[in-house]
Design a protein around this motif. Structure first.
Motif, PDB file in Angstrom:
ATOM      1  N   UNK A   1       0.843  -1.201   0.000  1.00  0.00           N
ATOM      2  CA  UNK A   1       0.000   0.000   0.000  1.00  0.00           C
ATOM      3  C   UNK A   1       0.880   1.253   0.000  1.00  0.00           C
TER       4      UNK A   1
ATOM      5  N   UNK B   1       0.456   4.431   0.392  1.00  0.00           N
ATOM      6  CA  UNK B   1       0.281   5.438   1.435  1.00  0.00           C
ATOM      7  C   UNK B   1       0.984   5.023   2.727  1.00  0.00           C
TER       8      UNK B   1
ATOM      9  N   UNK C   1      16.137  -7.483   3.913  1.00  0.00           N
ATOM     10  CA  UNK C   1      16.934  -7.553   2.687  1.00  0.00           C
ATOM     11  C   UNK C   1      17.940  -8.691   2.686  1.00  0.00           C
ATOM     12  N   UNK C   2      18.207  -9.300   3.874  1.00  0.00           N
ATOM     13  CA  UNK C   2      19.157 -10.410   3.891  1.00  0.00           C
ATOM     14  C   UNK C   2      18.490 -11.732   3.513  1.00  0.00           C
TER      15      UNK C   2
ATOM     16  N   UNK D   1      11.085 -15.660  -0.888  1.00  0.00           N
ATOM     17  CA  UNK D   1       9.832 -14.921  -1.046  1.00  0.00           C
ATOM     18  C   UNK D   1       9.151 -15.347  -2.338  1.00  0.00           C
TER      19      UNK D   1
ATOM     20  N   UNK E   1       5.466 -16.931  -2.660  1.00  0.00           N
ATOM     21  CA  UNK E   1       4.419 -16.361  -3.513  1.00  0.00           C
ATOM     22  C   UNK E   1       3.912 -17.419  -4.486  1.00  0.00           C
TER      23      UNK E   1
ATOM     24  N   UNK F   1       0.658 -11.389   0.891  1.00  0.00           N
ATOM     25  CA  UNK F   1       1.747 -10.554   1.388  1.00  0.00           C
ATOM     26  C   UNK F   1       1.933 -10.723   2.890  1.00  0.00           C
TER      27      UNK F   1
ATOM     28  N   UNK G   1       3.480 -14.076   3.578  1.00  0.00           N
ATOM     29  CA  UNK G   1       4.896 -14.104   3.203  1.00  0.00           C
ATOM     30  C   UNK G   1       5.720 -13.422   4.270  1.00  0.00           C
TER      31      UNK G   1
ATOM     32  N   UNK H   1      22.458  -6.033  15.031  1.00  0.00           N
ATOM     33  CA  UNK H   1      22.088  -4.621  14.925  1.00  0.00           C
ATOM     34  C   UNK H   1      21.074  -4.180  15.986  1.00  0.00           C
TER      35      UNK H   1
ATOM     36  N   UNK I   1       5.418  -1.233 -10.003  1.00  0.00           N
ATOM     37  CA  UNK I   1       5.169  -1.269  -8.555  1.00  0.00           C
ATOM     38  C   UNK I   1       5.121  -2.701  -8.060  1.00  0.00           C
TER      39      UNK I   1
ATOM     40  N   UNK J   1       7.467  -5.815  -5.788  1.00  0.00           N
ATOM     41  CA  UNK J   1       8.650  -6.056  -4.975  1.00  0.00           C
ATOM     42  C   UNK J   1       8.791  -7.554  -4.805  1.00  0.00           C
ATOM     43  N   UNK J   2       9.852  -7.968  -4.132  1.00  0.00           N
ATOM     44  CA  UNK J   2      10.057  -9.384  -3.923  1.00  0.00           C
ATOM     45  C   UNK J   2       8.922  -9.967  -3.088  1.00  0.00           C
ATOM     46  N   UNK J   3       8.379  -9.121  -2.202  1.00  0.00           N
ATOM     47  CA  UNK J   3       7.444  -9.631  -1.204  1.00  0.00           C
ATOM     48  C   UNK J   3       6.026  -9.809  -1.725  1.00  0.00           C
ATOM     49  N   UNK J   4       5.685  -9.185  -2.852  1.00  0.00           N
ATOM     50  CA  UNK J   4       4.325  -9.342  -3.368  1.00  0.00           C
ATOM     51  C   UNK J   4       4.337  -9.232  -4.881  1.00  0.00           C
ATOM     52  N   UNK J   5       3.330  -9.855  -5.493  1.00  0.00           N
ATOM     53  CA  UNK J   5       3.248  -9.848  -6.950  1.00  0.00           C
ATOM     54  C   UNK J   5       2.797  -8.499  -7.461  1.00  0.00           C
TER      55      UNK J   5
ATOM     56  N   UNK K   1      -5.749  -2.970  -2.359  1.00  0.00           N
ATOM     57  CA  UNK K   1      -4.798  -1.911  -2.011  1.00  0.00           C
ATOM     58  C   UNK K   1      -5.483  -0.558  -1.905  1.00  0.00           C
TER      59      UNK K   1
ATOM     60  N   UNK L   1      -7.318  -0.492   1.387  1.00  0.00           N
ATOM     61  CA  UNK L   1      -6.400  -0.252   2.513  1.00  0.00           C
ATOM     62  C   UNK L   1      -5.931   1.191   2.520  1.00  0.00           C
ATOM     63  N   UNK L   2      -5.624   1.715   1.328  1.00  0.00           N
ATOM     64  CA  UNK L   2      -5.181   3.107   1.242  1.00  0.00           C
ATOM     65  C   UNK L   2      -6.232   4.031   1.814  1.00  0.00           C
TER      66      UNK L   2
ATOM     67  N   UNK M   1      -6.468   3.664   5.621  1.00  0.00           N
ATOM     68  CA  UNK M   1      -5.309   4.282   6.254  1.00  0.00           C
ATOM     69  C   UNK M   1      -5.383   5.795   6.162  1.00  0.00           C
ATOM     70  N   UNK M   2      -5.828   6.283   4.999  1.00  0.00           N
ATOM     71  CA  UNK M   2      -5.946   7.730   4.802  1.00  0.00           C
ATOM     72  C   UNK M   2      -6.935   8.322   5.791  1.00  0.00           C
TER      73      UNK M   2
ATOM     74  N   UNK N   1      20.769   0.094   3.055  1.00  0.00           N
ATOM     75  CA  UNK N   1      19.965  -1.077   2.745  1.00  0.00           C
ATOM     76  C   UNK N   1      20.830  -2.222   2.228  1.00  0.00           C
TER      77      UNK N   1
ATOM     78  N   UNK O   1      25.038  -5.923   4.321  1.00  0.00           N
ATOM     79  CA  UNK O   1      24.603  -7.083   5.087  1.00  0.00           C
ATOM     80  C   UNK O   1      24.895  -6.840   6.565  1.00  0.00           C
ATOM     81  N   UNK O   2      23.838  -6.745   7.407  1.00  0.00           N
ATOM     82  CA  UNK O   2      24.067  -6.389   8.812  1.00  0.00           C
ATOM     83  C   UNK O   2      24.989  -7.361   9.526  1.00  0.00           C
TER      84      UNK O   2
END
Lengths: 222, 301
Positions: free
Chosen positions: A43, A45, A116-117, A123, A127, A133, A136, A152, B1, B3-7, B17, B20-21, B24-25, B282, B285-286
């Motif tokens: 999302x 926002x 990120x690690x 993931x 999926x 989401x 995951x 950290x 738009x 990411x690895x975490x979602x299609x 979405x 949810x927007x 949240x708004x 980002x 690697x921590x």
């Protein structure tokens, strides 16, 4: 040799430091994780809010935040935090509020770097079998991310322990405030300084060593 | 738009979405509306409280001198702490066990003590055993506290910077017959400095933020302290807090942006080692950062 300690509740002051640290750590872990989830969510926002929060709060001095909770929130807006007639309890809760608001932004960044690690393939696989989401994030990514960011997060916790001294600015009776009072009243500046320095070394060093050991043990071997 | 975490969202995910927007708004708007109402109720929105900031007097008398003191203390602390930090960082890598152990103890000790305690202690020490006038004392105490703490943090940055260089650098320097000191000053340090620059600039943000401690606890006339004087004159506590916070945010945001710009640039350039030290980036690697920084009492203040 240490008779200057008589009449002062040094242990009580350090106990207050420990209480401040523990409560703020708990609060900022919860709020920081929520912020991190927002920053990686689909999302837009929520992502925007998370990014703005972290970038704004991280750049304000903690001292400004803590003094604001006292002079702004309590005095002007009349915020009582459920302790309307107890000044000590009120300033303690305000300090925890300020520390949580500030530390959460660092917790959020640590967890985000942990996300990120986690290898991309994990993931993707999650999926591919049809997880959403939130599934995951909560089943696959966050459990691994947490294990990789214990190091950290330990640094954030140690910084938080040291940052609780800022609560002295609004009169919370913790170690820094007592040290200020003691070195103004007593002659043994060096000895008093050594006692309080020792106290903080005792608080921070074992935390660092224990969590360092834990992070090595729990790290996901890849 | 995506990411690895979602299609990449399909029609259903898009609808969700948007939903949810909207939720949240609405929540965010309600919160802001409540804040606005509360401020209005407590008469914090009256123009009289905000007007001073549109006139030059509030700035020239209070805010700008305060900002100048903040920057002065931060710059002094940085300039003194850098060589000191480099010294201790290199000493921790010495071949002689005693030098290594002493430097390590000093660094770990000052890193695990809150900077406020160091400032209070330095202030009291100057009261008792020096002729520094009471006008200058807060500045001296603040700078001393900041130097002791940040020199030890910078020492760790320097150490990690030198350790991040490939081992072949030292071996090659030794092979062409350089002495240990020469290897350090003409081969290792110049390269490590480029890797350290972003981390050093980020440390400046920490120093700028920590000067505010001196304002509350020692009466140092920096920005937060100047805010108090200003609010006493114009009786505008909330507006003065907001303006001062914005000044800090802008100043530190510029420093952070500069640090990450520097980092991207160094990562790209072929001349540097390509290794960049940073704790909030980002890409890093921590686990690796943790290893190079040690497990002592460091951290993001």
């Amino acid at each position: 040799m240490f008779d200057f300690l008589e009449g002062y509740d040094v242990l009580g002051a350090f106990w207050m430091t420990v209480k401040l640290t523990a409560l703020s750590a708990l609060g900022s872990l919860v709020w920081g994780t929520l912020l991190a989830a927002m920053r990686v969510s689909p999302v837009p926002l929520m992502r925007g809010f998370g990014t703005a929060y972290v970038n704004i709060v991280r750049n304000i001095p903690l001292t400004v935040i803590i003094v604001f909770t006292s002079l702004g929130l309590a005095d002007i807006f009349g915020m009582t935090m459920g302790a309307s007639d107890d000044v000590d309890a009120l300033s303690f809760r305000l300090a925890v509020l300020g520390l949580v608001a500030y530390t959460a932004s660092f917790v959020c960044e640590a967890i985000r770097s942990g996300i990120n690690t986690v290898p991309v393939g994990q993931a993707e696989a999650a999926r591919a079998i049809g997880l959403s989401f939130s599934q995951v994030l909560s089943l696959i990514v966050l459990p691994q991310a947490f294990r990789s960011v214990i190091g950290p997060l330990a640094n954030v916790l140690i910084a938080l322990t040291k940052n609780t001294t800022v609560a002295a600015a609004i009169g919370v009776a913790e170690a820094a405030l007592l040290m200020k009072e003691m070195i103004e009243n007593e002659a043994q500046t060096l000895a008093i300084g050594a006692v309080f320095a020792f106290g903080f070394v005792v608080l921070t060093l074992p935390t660092g060593l224990f969590l360092g050991w834990l992070s090595k043990r729990l790290a996901v071997k890849r | 738009m995506s990411s690895v975490l979602y299609d990449t969202p399909g029609p259903r995910a898009k609808r969700r979405n948007v939903l949810f927007s909207v939720i949240f708004f609405v929540l965010l708007a309600l919160l802001l509306w409540w804040v606005w109402l509360t401020m209005d109720e407590k008469n914090q929105l009256t123009w009289a409280l905000w007007k001073p900031f549109t006139q030059s007097q509030a700035w020239t008398t209070y805010l700008l001198p305060g900002l100048a003191d903040t920057l002065k203390a931060a710059a002094l602390a940085m300039v003194i702490a850098l060589p000191l930090g480099a010294f201790f960082g290199i000493a921790r890598l010495s071949d002689h066990r005693w030098v290594r152990a002493t430097a390590g103890t000093v660094v770990e000790f000052f890193r695990s003590i809150p900077v406020l305690l160091l400032m209070l202690f330095a202030n009291e020490l100057y009261v008792r055993s020096s002729g520094i006038s009471s006008e200058d004392r807060p500045l001296y105490a603040v700078v001393t506290g900041l130097v002791l703490y940040n020199a030890s943090v910078l020492a760790e940055i320097v150490r990690a910077g030198i350790l991040s260089l490939p081992k072949g650098q030292t071996e090659a320097a030794m092979a062409v017959g350089l002495r240990k000191g020469q290897t350090m000053t003409s081969v290792l340090l110049p390269q490590a400095v480029t890797a350290m620059l972003p981390a050093i600039v980020s440390q400046l943000v920490v120093i700028v933020k920590d000067t505010a401690l001196g304002g509350v606890m020692l009466g140092f006339t920096e920005l937060l302290n100047a805010r108090q004087t200003l609010a006493a004159v114009y009786a505008n506590v909330i507006p003065s807090f907001i303006v001062v916070a914005v000044i800090y945010i802008v100043l530190n945001f510029l420093l952070t942006s500069f640090a990450s710009w520097l980092e991207r640039r160094l990562r790209r350039s072929k001349k540097g080692t390509g290794v960049v030290l940073g704790e909030d980036t980002v890409e890093v690697n921590p686990a690796a950062v943790q290893k190079s920084f040690g497990t002592g009492a460091g951290g993001t203040t």
